[in-house]
Design a protein around this motif. Sequence first.
Motif, PDB file in Angstrom:
ATOM      1  N   LEU A  94       0.832  -1.202   0.000  1.00 21.46           N
ATOM      2  CA  LEU A  94       0.000   0.000   0.000  1.00 21.46           C
ATOM      3  C   LEU A  94       0.868   1.254   0.000  1.00 21.46           C
ATOM      4  O   LEU A  94       1.761   1.408   0.829  1.00 21.46           O
ATOM      5  N   SER A  95       0.624   2.110  -0.960  1.00 19.97           N
ATOM      6  CA  SER A  95       1.309   3.404  -0.995  1.00 19.97           C
ATOM      7  C   SER A  95       0.240   4.477  -0.920  1.00 19.97           C
ATOM      8  O   SER A  95      -0.806   4.360  -1.551  1.00 19.97           O
TER       9      SER A  95
ATOM     10  N   ARG B 155      -1.253   5.742  -4.210  1.00 17.29           N
ATOM     11  CA  ARG B 155      -1.895   4.863  -5.191  1.00 17.29           C
ATOM     12  C   ARG B 155      -3.238   4.356  -4.696  1.00 17.29           C
ATOM     13  O   ARG B 155      -3.338   3.815  -3.603  1.00 17.29           O
ATOM     14  N   LYS B 156      -4.256   4.514  -5.509  1.00 19.18           N
ATOM     15  CA  LYS B 156      -5.573   3.975  -5.164  1.00 19.18           C
ATOM     16  C   LYS B 156      -5.573   2.467  -5.363  1.00 19.18           C
ATOM     17  O   LYS B 156      -4.915   1.941  -6.248  1.00 19.18           O
ATOM     18  N   ILE B 157      -6.340   1.791  -4.516  1.00 21.42           N
ATOM     19  CA  ILE B 157      -6.464   0.353  -4.681  1.00 21.42           C
ATOM     20  C   ILE B 157      -7.841  -0.058  -4.185  1.00 21.42           C
ATOM     21  O   ILE B 157      -8.363   0.538  -3.250  1.00 21.42           O
TER      22      ILE B 157
END
Lengths: 257, 257
Positions: free
Chosen positions: B113-114, B117-119
């Motif tokens: 997870l960054s 960045r969307k996830i």
Amino acid sequence: MKIVLIGTGNVAMHLGPALIKAGHEVIQLVGRTEKHSKFLANKLSCDYTINKKQISPKADTYIVALRDEAIGLYSKHIPSEAKLVVHTSGSVNANVFSGITQHYGVLYPIQTLSTKRKINFETIPLCLEANSEKAKKKLLTLAKSLSKEVHWTSHDQRQTIHLAAVFANNFSNHLFALAEDMLTKKGMSFDLIRPLIAETAAKVQKSSAHQMQTGPARRGDTETIEKHIELLKNKPQLLQIYKILTRSIQENDGPIL
Amino acid sequence: MKIVLIGTGNVAMHLGPALIKAGHEVIQLVGRTEKHSKFLANKLSCDYTINKKQISPKADTYIVALRDEAIGLYSKHIPSEAKLVVHTSGSVNANVFSGITQHYGVLYPIQTLSTKRKINFETIPLCLEANSEKAKKKLLTLAKSLSKEVHWTSHDQRQTIHLAAVFANNFSNHLFALAEDMLTKKGMSFDLIRPLIAETAAKVQKSSAHQMQTGPARRGDTETIEKHIELLKNKPQLLQIYKILTRSIQENDGPIL
């Protein structure tokens, strides 16, 4: 162009249909086994031979899509009047063709090609080398008809790309395989980390891989690293891989410990 | 559920909005810095504090999304009447909460997870552990509201998943970074191998990574391996990585040389 395609492996299986799609005429396929040659020749609606002494003299371009050690062996049988002879290897010198024809070069696709997986050839970066102006012109026309990503690279640069590709593809895939083994040995599925692998690759599509580096080595989390080393204490090879990659991350991107 | 979310890092930044989306009420965010706490609390429309002694006693669930070494430090301040306390770490023992509350566990998302960045959180596999039937029930409800991929794993299994994730994610990303360096040092762009990286990850989404292994080590192409070793002769660390991963591929998947 009138092309003779030599090879029935992963590269030829993808390159053949891409040549047809680009409007070229594959006049002959040269293979080593009846089975594979017939299969690909059927797909390309062309003649084939499994006798390297029967390579047709009627083409203007010869593409040698063979494994490295076979390139020299087959290309000796290419008619010397060939207007262009190229191979598709990441590491073989273009001058393997120097005694064979006047105009030669390299068309190296930077991609991992498997017979069973479809891929859009137009998106594959192609690295080109040519020994003469004539070869250069002809090769550029051919390459541009196949892909939107065409690059002239020196022999030295192509060696580096190939080595970088081994790190980015072969070695990372092997790390996926090692992770897969760890999970399955404890009764878990590789599915658990498939989304992680997809995201890891997605993250570097627009960013530097250095910027995307995470994990205990990057954070300087020595406690977790020690736990992992303990988990691997009876697996010397995995432990060695763990230690050297952890150290390399620390030295490249990690906090000073 | 009424939730206190402790942390403002990569996990909290993704988990917070996922909790809201799942219909939970985040009643308080606990952070370390004003800036990050305010930012995430705004996103979640909730109160926040940067004083760990002011953790609200009004929630029923406390999620400690902190780096490993901070989990113990913060959780001492969680009210003992908490109905469920979980952390999100891949490697910390659930019993870090044993003196703090009766019902606790782990909710470990297997993903990189960054913040930027969307996830889609629903696709992230979540690994669960719980110390009591009550914790188990509550945690399962919580986890199922967040993701379609929910798994009960033992402490031992979670350690293995975390280690496998380090190999599949942190180490493979580092190999991408090393490849990036090789290219840029020779004046070439990382773009040349980005499609290769994407395809490498795509190939293992439905297949075993072992089956997808390619490259000189897999083929037993000693000539290419020797060329690569020559290219790396002045780079001892890269050479060591090259040699050990090549040997590991050969021993796992390669032809007998």
